[in-house]
Write a protein that holds these residues in place. Sequence first.
Motif, PDB file in Angstrom:
ATOM      1  N   VAL A 152       1.145  -1.169   0.012  1.00 57.17           N
ATOM      2  CA  VAL A 152       0.409  -0.341  -0.185  1.00 57.17           C
ATOM      3  C   VAL A 152       0.545   1.357  -0.047  1.00 57.17           C
ATOM      4  CG1 VAL A 152      -1.807   1.441   0.877  1.00 57.17           C
ATOM      5  CG2 VAL A 152      -1.858  -1.612   1.185  1.00 57.17           C
ATOM      6  N   GLY A 153       0.613   1.992  -0.776  1.00 54.15           N
ATOM      7  CA  GLY A 153       1.789   3.414  -0.969  1.00 54.15           C
ATOM      8  C   GLY A 153       2.654   3.579  -2.335  1.00 54.15           C
ATOM      9  N   SER A 154       3.156   2.286  -2.650  1.00 51.09           N
ATOM     10  CA  SER A 154       3.862   2.153  -3.589  1.00 51.09           C
ATOM     11  C   SER A 154       3.768   2.947  -5.101  1.00 51.09           C
ATOM     12  CB  SER A 154       4.356   0.339  -4.215  1.00 51.09           C
ATOM     13  OG  SER A 154       2.716  -0.321  -4.077  1.00 51.09           O
ATOM     14  N   ASP A 155       2.301   3.030  -5.118  1.00 49.03           N
ATOM     15  CA  ASP A 155       2.168   3.806  -6.529  1.00 49.03           C
ATOM     16  C   ASP A 155       1.734   5.271  -5.860  1.00 49.03           C
ATOM     17  OD1 ASP A 155       0.207   3.025  -9.350  1.00 49.03           O
ATOM     18  OD2 ASP A 155       0.157   5.027  -8.587  1.00 49.03           O
TER      19      ASP A 155
ATOM     20  N   PRO B  19      -1.650   6.641  -4.112  1.00 48.42           N
ATOM     21  CA  PRO B  19      -0.973   6.760  -2.338  1.00 48.42           C
ATOM     22  C   PRO B  19      -1.402   5.019  -1.602  1.00 48.42           C
ATOM     23  CG  PRO B  19      -0.862   8.897  -2.766  1.00 48.42           C
ATOM     24  CD  PRO B  19      -1.637   7.634  -4.061  1.00 48.42           C
ATOM     25  N   GLN B  20      -3.143   5.569  -1.950  1.00 52.57           N
ATOM     26  CA  GLN B  20      -3.691   5.268  -0.852  1.00 52.57           C
ATOM     27  C   GLN B  20      -3.716   3.628  -0.808  1.00 52.57           C
ATOM     28  OE1 GLN B  20      -4.947   7.135  -2.816  1.00 52.57           O
ATOM     29  NE2 GLN B  20      -6.730   8.381  -2.660  1.00 52.57           N
ATOM     30  N   LEU B  21      -3.911   3.352  -2.272  1.00 50.53           N
ATOM     31  CA  LEU B  21      -4.255   1.905  -2.661  1.00 50.53           C
ATOM     32  C   LEU B  21      -2.897   1.044  -2.432  1.00 50.53           C
ATOM     33  CD1 LEU B  21      -6.244   2.692  -5.601  1.00 50.53           C
ATOM     34  CD2 LEU B  21      -6.713   2.643  -2.905  1.00 50.53           C
ATOM     35  N   CYS B  22      -3.611   0.007  -2.197  1.00 53.46           N
ATOM     36  CA  CYS B  22      -2.744  -1.146  -2.611  1.00 53.46           C
ATOM     37  C   CYS B  22      -2.238  -1.837  -4.150  1.00 53.46           C
ATOM     38  CB  CYS B  22      -2.697  -2.747  -2.061  1.00 53.46           C
ATOM     39  SG  CYS B  22      -4.102  -3.986  -3.149  1.00 53.46           S
TER      40      CYS B  22
END
Length: 501
Positions: A471-474, A478-481
């Motif tokens: 989660v936050g890697s995008d 950033p909210q999502l897995c």
Amino acid sequence: MKFNSSEWGQKRLHNMIRDRGDWVISRQRVWGVPLPIFYAEDGEAIMTKETIDHVAKLVEEHGSNVWFQREAKDLLPEGFTSEHSPNGKFTKETDIMDVWFDSGSSHQGVCAERDYLTYPADLYLEGSDQYRGWFNSSLITSVAYAGHAPYKQIVSQGFTLDGEGRKMSKSLGNTIVPSEVIDKMGAEIIRLWVLSVDTSADVRVSMGSFQQISESYRKFRNTVRFLLANTSDFDPNTDAVAYEDMESVDKYMTILVNRFTKEILDAYANYEFMDIYKKLINFLTTDLSAFYLDMAKDIVYIEAENSKKRRSMQTVLYDVAVRLTKLMTPVLPHTTEEVWAYLKEDEDYAQLSEMPEVNHFNNEEKVFENWTKFMRVRSSVLKSLEMARNDKLIGKSFEAHVDLYVTDEVKADLDSLDTNVRQALIVSALDVHSFEEAPENANVYDNEIAVTVEHAVGDVCPRCRMIKEDVGSDEQLPQLCASCAKLVRENYPEAVAEGLE
Ligand SMILES: [Zn+2]
């Protein structure tokens, strides 16, 4: 002949007939169906084909009261004479026929007489006291007259008693007035209650019974509401996925709902109403609520709107909604008509629709067997999750990281499911290992499955509600897995541009 409470009813009628003595068919009452007998001056009884046919004709024209309204001479054929009455005087019989003979010969007076009825009748339906009465006298008269029973089937119903098993009476003050229950809870609750009890025997009822039933009713209502809500964007004519193309779990559910359909139709055909209730509640609770619908949330909400995986599941959800509605229409007509307005079927009313067909599918035994095996694995995992919850290791199941240790055989079973096992178990993370690797603290089931549970590592993804390390890697989302971010990016580019709300 078929009985609803088959062996019991058959035995009861058999014994009643066996133990029956002579039948005196006359009664001393002032009014009833007359016995067409005349008496001559010397007391000789007159009962010939001629006199009986004449009386029968008069009764056909004027009703049976004609016997009481007219004098004997006006009931006899014109110019009737008898050597026993030199002065031409006659009197008439005042006894009437036993009422059981009246109703017991209705198969001739009613069924055999009317074009739109059949003799023998399809069904005789009455209270359980009629093994002594109507069922009994009808059988005797019909066998005497035609050599066969007047009915093909008998369904008998018991009487309602109060919660302590006492007869209801006004003086005891223990009656339950159906209209009061209807005012309070609605008529559907009464019908559902009748469905839920064994009506072949006497039935106890208290207000508490209706409370319980209203919870079952709510269960039905909420389930259907969930099905409708999750298929609101689904058009069965354009979005439906064929069985062969469905996801494995959807195939399983399709098989289940068809088997359920068959069981319910069979139970209706055999008047086993209580069975319908039990099977309905079990299907709603175990198969739908605790398993399929729980899992459905993660697919219908998360997958891209038009993805095959989502449409496959919606095909099943919609099919289940239609089947449940049709199957329950005889019992819950108001509710199902209300539901019908939201379905996209051709018929205007649920009442006008046919009962659902039972379908069979290629390889269905195998698919069913695979998922039945999975259910065993699942029940082991659920037990371990429950323990972890009690130990405050996790809150909800989906917060768990599960390690599953299984024998080669169980592993092969899981692989043959051709499904995302983690998703089917509704946990955040799942690793499958060989059984020999199970650590000492694992919970072991049947010497072929071992389970350990930990709290999943990472943060909660608000979209799929799973706990993921990525989660936050995008950067843009950033909210999502990572997998949700990928799905949103591919399917909803406008949402990415606006920044996901
Ligand atoms: Zn996610």
